[in-house]
Design a protein around this motif. Sequence first.
Motif: not given
Length: 110
Positions: A56-70
């Motif tokens: 989903x991330x590679x498709x451009x539909x979602x993004x993420x953010x690192x929060x410590x180990x999560x």
Amino acid sequence: MDKLRALDAFAALSQPTRLDAFCLLIKAGDVGISAGDISDSLGVRQNTMSSNLTVLTRSGLIRNKREGRSIRYFADMDGLRGLLVFLMEDCCGGRSDRCQPIINELACDR
């Protein structure tokens, strides 16, 4: 959005777990959801969910953010907007009156 990018997005959404995860992230809005919570909510093993979130991330539909180990995931509204614009670019042969009901529904104008 070009045709190849749209095809990537459709392919990402064509799998039930990924579609469920995407819908969950849409509902979460700006708060997003941690990867572990997505797995728990959908009853999917974390390593399987991780693979689906990568697609989903590679498709451009979602993004993420690192929060410590999560890692927290969010729906990428620009990606979704691009896909919707791609679909409706030539909507109804230029007859906006035919597209207006769809646009109203997308805008939650019910």
